[in-house]
Design a protein around this motif. Structure first.
Motif, PDB file in Angstrom:
ATOM      1  N   MET A 197      64.342   4.659  -6.892  1.00 47.02           N
ATOM      2  CA  MET A 197      63.387   3.990  -6.918  1.00 47.02           C
ATOM      3  C   MET A 197      63.703   2.475  -7.483  1.00 47.02           C
ATOM      4  O   MET A 197      63.522   1.411  -7.190  1.00 47.02           O
ATOM      5  CB  MET A 197      62.546   4.442  -7.945  1.00 47.02           C
ATOM      6  N   LYS A 198      65.069   2.563  -8.223  1.00 51.52           N
ATOM      7  CA  LYS A 198      65.673   1.483  -8.785  1.00 51.52           C
ATOM      8  C   LYS A 198      66.377   0.440  -7.347  1.00 51.52           C
ATOM      9  O   LYS A 198      66.103  -0.688  -7.480  1.00 51.52           O
ATOM     10  CB  LYS A 198      66.616   1.486  -9.697  1.00 51.52           C
ATOM     11  N   ARG A 199      66.971   1.243  -6.678  1.00 46.71           N
ATOM     12  CA  ARG A 199      67.376   0.337  -5.381  1.00 46.71           C
ATOM     13  C   ARG A 199      66.249  -0.160  -4.575  1.00 46.71           C
ATOM     14  O   ARG A 199      66.489  -1.394  -4.165  1.00 46.71           O
ATOM     15  CB  ARG A 199      67.923   1.575  -4.619  1.00 46.71           C
ATOM     16  N   TYR A 200      64.979   0.575  -4.572  1.00 48.70           N
ATOM     17  CA  TYR A 200      63.803  -0.100  -4.065  1.00 48.70           C
ATOM     18  C   TYR A 200      63.594  -1.309  -4.585  1.00 48.70           C
ATOM     19  O   TYR A 200      63.167  -2.298  -3.850  1.00 48.70           O
ATOM     20  CB  TYR A 200      62.877   0.995  -3.998  1.00 48.70           C
TER      21      TYR A 200
ATOM     22  N   ALA B 144      57.988   3.114   3.036  1.00 52.37           N
ATOM     23  CA  ALA B 144      59.068   4.155   2.918  1.00 52.37           C
ATOM     24  C   ALA B 144      58.528   5.529   2.661  1.00 52.37           C
ATOM     25  O   ALA B 144      57.503   5.783   2.242  1.00 52.37           O
ATOM     26  CB  ALA B 144      59.862   4.175   1.613  1.00 52.37           C
ATOM     27  N   TRP B 145      59.275   6.594   3.613  1.00 49.96           N
ATOM     28  CA  TRP B 145      58.918   7.828   3.232  1.00 49.96           C
ATOM     29  C   TRP B 145      59.770   8.557   2.574  1.00 49.96           C
ATOM     30  O   TRP B 145      60.871   8.635   2.324  1.00 49.96           O
ATOM     31  CB  TRP B 145      59.081   8.668   4.613  1.00 49.96           C
ATOM     32  N   SER B 146      59.196   9.739   1.432  1.00 45.91           N
ATOM     33  CA  SER B 146      59.962  10.238   0.781  1.00 45.91           C
ATOM     34  C   SER B 146      59.165  11.988   0.630  1.00 45.91           C
ATOM     35  O   SER B 146      58.261  11.949   0.883  1.00 45.91           O
ATOM     36  CB  SER B 146      59.828   9.694  -0.797  1.00 45.91           C
TER      37      SER B 146
ATOM     38  N   GLY C 170      60.270  13.452  -4.279  1.00 50.52           N
ATOM     39  CA  GLY C 170      60.969  12.420  -4.881  1.00 50.52           C
ATOM     40  C   GLY C 170      61.941  11.853  -4.316  1.00 50.52           C
ATOM     41  O   GLY C 170      62.691  10.948  -5.141  1.00 50.52           O
ATOM     42  N   GLU C 171      62.595  12.182  -3.132  1.00 53.58           N
ATOM     43  CA  GLU C 171      63.749  11.588  -2.634  1.00 53.58           C
ATOM     44  C   GLU C 171      63.345  10.892  -1.342  1.00 53.58           C
ATOM     45  O   GLU C 171      62.473  11.206  -0.548  1.00 53.58           O
ATOM     46  CB  GLU C 171      64.604  12.833  -2.324  1.00 53.58           C
ATOM     47  N   ILE C 172      63.866   9.524  -1.073  1.00 55.38           N
ATOM     48  CA  ILE C 172      63.617   8.793  -0.136  1.00 55.38           C
ATOM     49  C   ILE C 172      64.262   9.660   1.192  1.00 55.38           C
ATOM     50  O   ILE C 172      65.439   9.984   1.083  1.00 55.38           O
ATOM     51  CB  ILE C 172      64.316   7.549  -0.332  1.00 55.38           C
ATOM     52  N   VAL C 173      63.363   9.724   2.215  1.00 53.29           N
ATOM     53  CA  VAL C 173      63.929  10.039   3.408  1.00 53.29           C
ATOM     54  C   VAL C 173      64.060   9.086   4.345  1.00 53.29           C
ATOM     55  O   VAL C 173      65.272   9.069   5.151  1.00 53.29           O
ATOM     56  CB  VAL C 173      62.759  11.223   3.817  1.00 53.29           C
TER      57      VAL C 173
ATOM     58  N   VAL D 197      55.040  18.481   1.545  1.00 57.70           N
ATOM     59  CA  VAL D 197      54.333  17.389   1.391  1.00 57.70           C
ATOM     60  C   VAL D 197      55.172  16.226   1.661  1.00 57.70           C
ATOM     61  O   VAL D 197      56.364  15.998   1.033  1.00 57.70           O
ATOM     62  CB  VAL D 197      53.647  17.287  -0.162  1.00 57.70           C
ATOM     63  N   TYR D 198      54.859  15.102   2.377  1.00 53.83           N
ATOM     64  CA  TYR D 198      55.547  13.995   2.795  1.00 53.83           C
ATOM     65  C   TYR D 198      54.728  12.851   2.230  1.00 53.83           C
ATOM     66  O   TYR D 198      53.418  12.987   2.373  1.00 53.83           O
ATOM     67  CB  TYR D 198      56.083  13.708   4.175  1.00 53.83           C
ATOM     68  N   GLN D 199      55.170  11.836   1.433  1.00 50.72           N
ATOM     69  CA  GLN D 199      54.315  10.673   1.154  1.00 50.72           C
ATOM     70  C   GLN D 199      54.987   9.341   1.611  1.00 50.72           C
ATOM     71  O   GLN D 199      56.075   9.087   1.663  1.00 50.72           O
ATOM     72  CB  GLN D 199      54.233  10.728  -0.664  1.00 50.72           C
ATOM     73  N   CYS D 200      54.125   8.556   1.914  1.00 53.36           N
ATOM     74  CA  CYS D 200      54.335   7.126   2.136  1.00 53.36           C
ATOM     75  C   CYS D 200      54.097   6.310   1.245  1.00 53.36           C
ATOM     76  O   CYS D 200      52.978   5.961   0.570  1.00 53.36           O
ATOM     77  CB  CYS D 200      53.655   6.910   3.515  1.00 53.36           C
ATOM     78  N   GLU D 201      55.219   5.576   0.998  1.00 55.02           N
ATOM     79  CA  GLU D 201      55.063   4.497  -0.398  1.00 55.02           C
ATOM     80  C   GLU D 201      55.088   3.082   0.499  1.00 55.02           C
ATOM     81  O   GLU D 201      56.079   2.732   1.089  1.00 55.02           O
ATOM     82  CB  GLU D 201      56.192   4.783  -1.195  1.00 55.02           C
ATOM     83  N   VAL D 202      53.946   2.277  -0.031  1.00 55.28           N
ATOM     84  CA  VAL D 202      53.917   0.845   0.446  1.00 55.28           C
ATOM     85  C   VAL D 202      53.902   0.080  -0.813  1.00 55.28           C
ATOM     86  O   VAL D 202      52.998   0.071  -1.737  1.00 55.28           O
ATOM     87  CB  VAL D 202      52.626   0.955   1.329  1.00 55.28           C
ATOM     88  N   SER D 203      54.417  -1.027  -0.369  1.00 55.45           N
ATOM     89  CA  SER D 203      54.825  -1.844  -1.885  1.00 55.45           C
ATOM     90  C   SER D 203      55.429  -3.590  -1.588  1.00 55.45           C
ATOM     91  O   SER D 203      56.267  -3.330  -0.655  1.00 55.45           O
ATOM     92  CB  SER D 203      55.529  -1.597  -3.160  1.00 55.45           C
ATOM     93  N   ASN D 204      54.566  -4.475  -1.821  1.00 60.44           N
ATOM     94  CA  ASN D 204      55.270  -5.715  -1.695  1.00 60.44           C
ATOM     95  C   ASN D 204      55.647  -6.702  -2.949  1.00 60.44           C
ATOM     96  O   ASN D 204      55.585  -7.911  -2.876  1.00 60.44           O
ATOM     97  CB  ASN D 204      54.376  -6.789  -0.549  1.00 60.44           C
TER      98      ASN D 204
END
Length: 792
Positions: free
Chosen positions: A1-4, A186-188, A191-194, A224-231
C-alpha cells in the motif's frame, strides 16, 4: 500500500508542475508550491510574508490567478484600517488568514474545479523589495463509478462470477469511469497486490486493469478478488469485491460396505448399498450399474457443506448376478469428462439350480420295457453342492444292482426298465444356501396292454333280462384305444361282441343275458401301437344269487366300552353286497350295525360283559345263509373291584380243560366215520353208474327271522334238490338260529373213466370234494357250475 501511495504522489506532483508551466511561462528559478485539494473541500494557498530587512513591514498583499492582472484578492495595510478588496465572484468564498507575521493563507471555501490554476501572491513592503509566491492549486475529482466485467464484457452481478470449471482461465476487467486526475486501478487478493497495471483512456475518461488467472484450481473456489480505484490520498480508494464461483469435478467415489459382507451376497436377500462421492460442486449425479446396464432406484442425500453426496440403494441379488460387476458412477454434468466410478465383482451364493434330462441319444417317446435308461443331473450352485439324491415319486433311490438301479453321483442308470419303472423322477442336491429339487421328469415306459384287474378274472352275477355294464380296464402305455370282446358259453358257443364303447384305457360293454346259454365267460383284449393284449380280462357271467357269509372274524381291538371287529368278505353272489352285524348278550339282541365294509366299530358297551357278534352279508337276492359268530368280553372299567383269580383249579375248570377237547375230538371222529359208512352203504345199495341224475327239487325251507330289528327280510332264492348233495345232520334249532354253518363239502358220484381237472387223474365213482361249491369249475369251459342257491 505504501508503494501505491508513493507512486500516486509522484504522479500528482508531475501533473501540478506541468499545469504551472502550461499556465504561464515562468523562469526556471521560480519556486512553485503545490496545493492539492478535493472538489468541495476548503483550500489554503500559502504566501510568504517574511521581511528581508527588519523592522520593515508588509504594506500590500495581492493575489492574482494565472495571467490575469486583475487582482483576485487584495489586502492593503497602508491605511488606518486594513482594506480587503476581493473579486466580486470570489466574495464569500475567499478570505485571508495570517499565520503570525511570516505567512498569509488565501482560504478558498467550497473549492471548485474552476478554482484550479496557478495563483500568484505579491507582497509589497515599505522598504524592502517586493516578493512573489507562486502556488499551483490542483482540484482532485474522484471517479464517478467502478464496474467489473468478464472477458466477454458481461458485468458481474451481485459480486459473484459465473461458475468456472477447474482448469479454465479467469479474466476480470475492472473499469473506473471519470476522476481527475484519472485514477489508478489495481487488483488484490487477501491483501496482496496481484496486478496494478492501469490502462488510461483520457479521451474516454476511463481507467482499467485486467486480471488474468491462466488456470483455476480447486483453491480458487470462492476466492475473493478486489479492485481498488484511487486518484488521491485525500480520500480512501474505491474498492469493489468479486467472488469466484466454480464447478468442481468429483474427487472420489467409494462403495461402502456397512455390514462387512466382503462383496459376498446370498441370492434373494435384501442388502443396503451405499455410494459416497466427495468434492463435487454442484452435487453430482450418482447412478448404479450392473454389468453395464443402469439400475433403478437409489436415494440421494447431500451434506450441509455440499461437499459430500451419498446414494443409498436396496439391492436384491439374483443367482444370475454371480460374477457380474456392480458399479457406482458419479459425474458433474457441468464439468465435461468428470465421471468417476467404483466397482465390485459380485459374489452371489445361491442354492443349487438343477436341470434333469435324459441321457444322450434317448428319446422319451421310444422308451419301452427292457431298454436301459439313464438320467443326467446338471447342477449349477455356489458354493459347491455337498450331496446329490435321486428320487422317484418322492422316494429316494439307492443303488441296487439286483433291481437294476445304479446311482453314480449326478447320473442315474435304470437297467431293463419295466412298467413299474414309470413315474416322476427328481434330482435333489444341497449346499450351505439350501436344498433344491429339479423339475420332475415323467418317465413313461411303453408296454403292450395288460388287464387292469388284480387277477384278470371277475365274477358278475346278473339276472335274466337284466342289462349290465362291464368295464374292461386295461393298463398300457400309450393307453389302449381299440378293444375286442368275445363270449364263450358252457355248450361251446363263442361269438364276438360289438356293443361296446372304447376310450383311452377303458371299454364298456353292455350285456344282457336272456337265456341260460347267455351265461358264460366274456373276454376283453386291448390294443395299442405295441401290440395286442396277451392275457385277456375275463368276466364270468353267472346268475345272480345270495352272498356267502363273511369269515375269519377277529377282534381287532376291545376296550371297556368299545370293540372293533374285522372280517373277510365272502363271495358277493355277483351283486353288490353290504354287511350287518348283530350284537347280543346271551340270547338278547342289543343292537345291529349296517356297513359297506367288513370292519365294524361298536360303542356304548358295558364293561366286563361278554358279547356275541354275528356278521351276515346281504345283497339284492337276500341274506347269506349263516353268519360268522364271534364272542368277546369287554375290559373291566378302571376303579371297579375285580374278583381275584384263584390259583387252585375247580372241578368245573378241570372239566373244561384238555379232557373236554379230547372228548369233542373223539365224538367228531365217530360222527364222520359213521357218515362215511352210511354214504358207502347207500351208494352200493343203489349201484349208481352215472354221475348225471335227474334233479328233483326239495321243498323250500323258510328263512327264520334274524332278529327284531331286521324282520321282514326273506330268502329271495330257493335251493335245488340235488340227489348228489347229502347235507350233514344238524340240530334244527341251531341251524334255524344261523349259528351252525353249512357243510363246506359236496359228495358227487362220477364214473371211473372221468379224470380230475387239476391232476388229470381218474376220479373214483364217489368223490368227496372238500371245497366250496362256488370254487369248482366245469372242465370244458372253466366256468363255475350252477350255484346251489340257483345263483351260480
Amino acid at each position: 500500500m505504501k508503494r501505491y501511495k508513493c507512486t500516486f504522489v509522484v504522479l500528482l506532483v508531475s501533473f501540478a508542475v506541468l499545469s504551472v508551466f502550461s499556465a504561464s511561462p515562468l523562469d526556471e528559478d521560480v519556486e512553485v508550491e503545490l496545493v492539492l485539494t478535493r472538489e468541495g473541500n476548503t483550500s489554503e494557498l500559502p504566501c510568504n510574508l517574511q521581511v528581508t530587512h527588519p523592522p520593515d513591514k508588509v504594506s500590500l498583499v495581492e493575489w492574482t490567478k494565472g495571467d490575469d492582472e486583475q487582482p483576485l484578492y487584495k489586502v492593503d495595510f497602508r491605511g488606518v484600517q486594513t482594506q480587503v478588496v476581493p473579486k466580486p465572484e470570489g466574495e464569500n468564498r475567499l478570505s485571508l488568514r495570517l499565520v503570525e507575521d511570516k505567512k498569509a493563507l488565501l482560504v478558498i471555501s467550497s473549492t471548485k474545479v474552476a478554482d484550479e490554476g496557478l495563483y500568484n501572491c505579491r507582497v509589497d513592503f515599505y522598504r524592502s523589495q517586493t516578493t512573489f509566491t507562486h502556488v499551483n492549486l490542483t482540484v482532485i475529482v474522484p471517479p464517478q463509478g467502478v464496474q467489473i466485467t468478464d472477458e466477454l464484457g458481461i458485468p458481474i452481478k451481485n459480486g459473484v462470477t459465473k461458475a468456472y470449471a477447474a482448469g479454465a482461465s479467469l479474466i476480470l476487467i475492472c473499469v473506473a469511469t471519470g476522476g481527475k486526475p484519472l485514477p489508478t486501478v489495481a487488483w488484490s487478493r487477501d491483501g496482496e497486490i496481484v496486478t496494478n497495471v492501469t490502462q488510461h483512456f483520457p479521451e474516454r475518461f476511463r481507467s482499467q486493469n485486467i486480471l488474468r488467472v491462466p488456470e483455476l484450481t480447486r483453491s480458487d473456489l470462492h476466492a475473493v478478488y478486489q479492485c481498488e480505484v484511487s486518484n488521491s490520498n485525500q480520500q480512501p480508494p474505491l474498492i469493489v469485491k468479486v467472488t469466484v464461483e466454480m464447478f468442481l469435478r468429483p474427487l472420489e467415489v467409494t462403495l461402502i460396505d456397512p455390514f462387512r459382507f466382503n462383496q459376498t451376497f446370498s441370492a434373494e436377500k435384501k442388502y443396503e448399498l451405499i455410494c459416497r462421492c466427495k468434492g463435487s460442486r454442484p452435487p453430482p449425479i450418482i447412478s448404479w450399474w450392473k454389468d453395464g446396464i443402469p439400475m433403478e432406484g437409489g436415494t440421494i442425500s447431500v451434506s450441509a457443506d455440499g461437499n459430500t453426496t451419498t446414494s443409498t440403494l436396496w439391492f436384491t441379488p439374483q443367482a444370475s448376478d454371480d460374477g457380474l460387476v456392480l458399479s457406482c458412477r458419479a459425474a458433474n454434468q457441468m464439468v465435461p469428462h468428470s465421471e468417476l466410478r467404483d466397482s465390485w465383482m459380485l459374489k452371489v451364493l445361491y442354492p443349487p439350480k438343477i436341470i434333469l434330462h435324459l441321457g444322450h441319444g434317448l428319446q422319451p417317446s421310444s422308451i419301452r420295457e427292457g431298454v436301459d435308461v439313464y438320467f443326467e443331473c446338471q447342477i449349477i450352485a455356489n458354493p459347491k453342492v455337498t450331496r446329490v439324491w435321486w428320487l422317484r415319486d418322492g422316494i429316494r433311490l439307492a443303488s441296487n444292482a439286483s433291481a437294476g438301479i445304479l446311482v453314480a453321483n449326478q447320473t442315474l442308470v435304470l437297467q431293463g426298465v419295466s412298467r413299474r419303472s414309470s413315474g416322476n423322477y427328481y434330482c435333489e442336491s444341497s449346499n450351505t444356501e439350501g436344498t433344491s429339487r429339479s423339475v420332475p421328469f415323467q418317465l413313461k415306459v411303453k408296454f403292450e396292454p395288460v388287464c387292469g384287474e388284480p387277477n384278470n378274472r371277475k365274477v358278475l352275477g346278473v339276472a335274466k333280462g337284466e342289462p349290465v355294464k362291464i368295464e374292461c380296464k386295461v393298463d398300457a402305455e400309450p393307453a389302449a384305444r381299440y378293444f375286442r370282446w368275445s363270449f364263450n358259453s358252457t355248450p361251446g358257443i363263442s361269438r364276438i361282441l360289438k356293443e361296446h364303447t372304447a376310450n383311452a384305457g377303458l371299454s364298456i360293454l353292455t350285456y344282457q343275458p336272456m337265456s341260460a346259454s347267455d351265461y358264460g365267460t366274456i373276454q376283453c383284449w386291448g390294443n395299442n401301437e405295441f401290440g395286442t393284449q396277451r392275457a385277456p380280462c375275463i368276466y364270468h357271467i353267472v346268475p345272480a344269487g345270495r352272498p356267502d357269509p363273511p369269515n375269519g372274524c377277529v377282534v381287532a381291538n376291545i376296550t371297556h366300552h368299545n370293540a372293533n371287529i374285522t372280517c373277510v368278505k365272502g363271495f358277493d353272489g355277483g351283486l353288490k353286497q353290504k354287511f350287518i352285524m348283530l350284537v347280543k348278550v346271551g340270547d338278547t339282541e342289543i343292537t345291529n350295525i349296517t356297513s359297506a365294509s367288513t370292519d365294524f366299530e361298536v360303542g356304548n358297551l358295558d364293561a366286563a360283559t361278554e358279547y356275541t357278534f354275528v356278521v351276515f352279508a346281504l345283497n339284492a337276492k337276500g341274506w347269506s345263509k349263516s353268519g360268522s359268530t364271534l364272542m368277546a368280553r369287554t375290559l373291566a372299567a378302571p376303579g371297579l373291584k375285580e374278583l381275584r383269580r384263584s390259583t387252585v383249579q375247580s372241578k368245573e375248570t378241570k372239566l373244561k380243560g384238555p379232557w373236554m377237547y379230547i372228548l369233542l375230538a373223539g365224538g367228531s371222529t365217530l360222527i364222520v366215520a359213521g357218515s362215511i359208512a352210511i354214504i358207502i352203504f347207500v351208494v352200493r345199495r343203489f349201484k349208481v353208474d352215472s354221475p348225471v341224475r335227474e334233479r328233483r327239487r326239495s321243498p323250500k325251507r323258510n328263512e327264520l327271522s334274524l332278529g327284531p330289528s331286521i324282520q321282514g327280510f326273506t330268502d329271495a332264492g330257493t335251493d335245488d334238490k340235488n340227489p348228489d348233495l347229502i347235507p350233514p345232520p344238524a340240530n334244527e334249532a341251531l341251524l334255524t338260529a344261523g349259528l351252525i354253518p353249512t357243510a363246506p363239502y359236496t359228495i358227487t358220484t362220477r364214473p371211473s373213466q372221468k379224470r380230475n381237472c387239476a391232476t388229470q387223474m381218474p376220479v373214483k365213482p364217489y368223490h368227496v370234494t372238500w371245497a366250496p361249491i362256488l370254487q369248482s369249475r366245469n372242465c370244458a369251459t372253466q366256468t363255475p357250475p350252477p350255484h346251489k342257491e340257483s345263483s351260480v
